[in-house]
Write an enzyme that holds these catalytic residues in place. Structure first.
Site, PDB file in Angstrom:
ATOM      1  N   CYS A 131       0.773  -0.963   0.113  1.00 49.09           N
ATOM      2  CA  CYS A 131      -0.001   0.096  -0.053  1.00 49.09           C
ATOM      3  C   CYS A 131       1.033   1.285   0.086  1.00 49.09           C
ATOM      4  O   CYS A 131       0.342   2.431  -0.080  1.00 49.09           O
ATOM      5  CB  CYS A 131      -0.863  -0.031   1.319  1.00 49.09           C
ATOM      6  SG  CYS A 131      -2.085  -1.361   1.139  1.00 49.09           S
ATOM      7  N   HIS A 167      -1.722   3.096  -5.839  1.00 47.47           N
ATOM      8  CA  HIS A 167      -2.754   1.626  -6.386  1.00 47.47           C
ATOM      9  C   HIS A 167      -4.069   2.554  -6.252  1.00 47.47           C
ATOM     10  O   HIS A 167      -4.300   3.830  -6.212  1.00 47.47           O
ATOM     11  CB  HIS A 167      -2.528   0.469  -5.533  1.00 47.47           C
ATOM     12  CG  HIS A 167      -2.915   0.846  -3.989  1.00 47.47           C
ATOM     13  ND1 HIS A 167      -1.960   1.729  -3.240  1.00 47.47           N
ATOM     14  CD2 HIS A 167      -4.161   0.513  -3.241  1.00 47.47           C
ATOM     15  CE1 HIS A 167      -2.648   1.674  -1.937  1.00 47.47           C
ATOM     16  NE2 HIS A 167      -3.872   1.050  -1.938  1.00 47.47           N
ATOM     17  N   HIS A 213      -8.709   1.846  -5.791  1.00 49.58           N
ATOM     18  CA  HIS A 213      -9.724   0.937  -5.320  1.00 49.58           C
ATOM     19  C   HIS A 213     -11.113   1.634  -5.878  1.00 49.58           C
ATOM     20  O   HIS A 213     -11.282   2.629  -6.174  1.00 49.58           O
ATOM     21  CB  HIS A 213      -9.937   1.024  -3.643  1.00 49.58           C
ATOM     22  CG  HIS A 213      -8.879   0.625  -3.006  1.00 49.58           C
ATOM     23  ND1 HIS A 213      -8.451  -0.828  -2.666  1.00 49.58           N
ATOM     24  CD2 HIS A 213      -7.875   1.109  -2.220  1.00 49.58           C
ATOM     25  CE1 HIS A 213      -7.468  -0.913  -2.123  1.00 49.58           C
ATOM     26  NE2 HIS A 213      -6.953   0.158  -1.558  1.00 49.58           N
ATOM     27  N   HIS A 231     -12.947   9.697  -9.048  1.00 51.74           N
ATOM     28  CA  HIS A 231     -11.473  10.095  -9.805  1.00 51.74           C
ATOM     29  C   HIS A 231     -10.621  10.907  -9.405  1.00 51.74           C
ATOM     30  O   HIS A 231     -10.250  11.951 -10.107  1.00 51.74           O
ATOM     31  CB  HIS A 231     -12.442  10.313 -11.535  1.00 51.74           C
ATOM     32  CG  HIS A 231     -12.877   9.272 -12.150  1.00 51.74           C
ATOM     33  ND1 HIS A 231     -14.101   8.297 -11.742  1.00 51.74           N
ATOM     34  CD2 HIS A 231     -12.498   8.454 -13.098  1.00 51.74           C
ATOM     35  CE1 HIS A 231     -14.071   7.487 -12.658  1.00 51.74           C
ATOM     36  NE2 HIS A 231     -13.351   7.345 -13.262  1.00 51.74           N
ATOM     37  N   GLU A 281     -13.078  -0.919   1.344  1.00 54.30           N
ATOM     38  CA  GLU A 281     -12.086  -0.499   0.552  1.00 54.30           C
ATOM     39  C   GLU A 281     -12.090  -1.846  -0.619  1.00 54.30           C
ATOM     40  O   GLU A 281     -11.486  -1.481  -1.794  1.00 54.30           O
ATOM     41  CB  GLU A 281     -10.689  -0.268   1.146  1.00 54.30           C
ATOM     42  CG  GLU A 281      -9.761   0.808   0.780  1.00 54.30           C
ATOM     43  CD  GLU A 281      -8.647   0.707   1.654  1.00 54.30           C
ATOM     44  OE1 GLU A 281      -8.320   1.699   2.200  1.00 54.30           O
ATOM     45  OE2 GLU A 281      -7.727  -0.339   1.942  1.00 54.30           O
TER      46      GLU A 281
HETATM   47 ZN    ZN Z   1     -10.285   4.271 -14.488  1.00 49.42          ZN
END
Ligand code: ZN
Length: 233
Positions: free
Chosen positions: A147, A151, A153, A180, A219
């Site tokens: 983590c 990355h 989720h 986003h 998550e």
């Molecule tokens: Zn995307």
């Protein structure tokens, strides 16, 4: 014809600059890879192939994608759309196992603000659920922790309050702040563990004059954080 499917998941960040808009911003998802197998039944075992054999042969590819920034993976630099990931995925299996029929890549989130009311169950009241798609890294963790890497989720958020009718319009404001995005850039979310993100959402709901009774942040499909207002009975 008989087929079986095995789902494997990866939590990754990406952006697609050529698509513009929110897709061009750094964000992330919980992606799934549905591996489809086809063939005749084994005369003794009664299966096409062992699900664990499918998993074992595909996990090395998932490990390349999981907890990564897809745009940094060789072959995905310019295009990390679903069709591009599917094409890349197939290229990683030059010798297809006899049972291999194909792979479908997808995203587990709603990909839009689609609030859904969940019935009360066990010790939880009725809840509104929505999901958002964001990138993060946890710089406070050692480099060796996955983590620590960039990355992403598909986060699922569930909220209950006394004013359930007006809750979706408030949740829309929270969705617009989080979706986003790269969470590390949002004040208060520089180290956004599930716990810190849950507290942040609770505080926002107070700021928007909509004190919650319950906030849950999920998550991944197999983990969540729960906050409950101590003042309710
Ligand atoms: Zn995307």
């Amino acid at each position: 014809m008989l087929q079986i499917s095995k789902y494997l998941y990866f939590d990754s960040a990406h952006k697609n600059e050529f698509k513009g808009g929110k897709y061009a911003q750094l964000h992330g998802h919980t992606f799934y890879a549905e591996i489809v197998a086809e063939g005749s039944l084994h005369p003794d075992y009664g299966w096409i192939v062992d699900f664990s054999e499918i998993k074992k042969s595909i996990v090395p590819i998932i490990d390349m994608l999981d907890h990564s920034y897809l745009n940094e993976i060789t072959g995905l630099e310019k295009d990390t759309t679903i069709p591009a990931i599917e094409k890349w995925f197939l290229e990683q299996i030059p010798e297809k196992p006899w049972w291999f029929k194909g792979v479908r890549i997808g995203i587990i989130g709603d990909l839009d603000f689609k609030p859904c009311k969940l019935p009360a169950e066990k010790d939880l009241p009725e809840l509104w659920r929505f999901s958002f798609e964001s990138a993060q890294s946890l710089p406070q963790l050692p480099n060796s922790h996955p983590c620590h890497n960039l990355h992403g989720h598909s986060y699922f958020v569930k909220v209950g309050s006394r004013d359930m009718d007006n809750l979706p319009s408030v949740l829309r404001k929270i969705y617009d702040l989080l979706d986003h995005r790269w969470l590390n850039e949002i004040p208060g979310l520089e180290k956004a563990t599930s716990e810190i993100l849950t507290h942040w959402i609770v505080e926002k709901l107070y700021e928007f004059n909509h004190p919650p009774d319950v906030v849950i942040v999920q998550e991944t499909p197999s983990s969540y954080c729960l906050w409950r207002n101590n003042h309710i009975d």
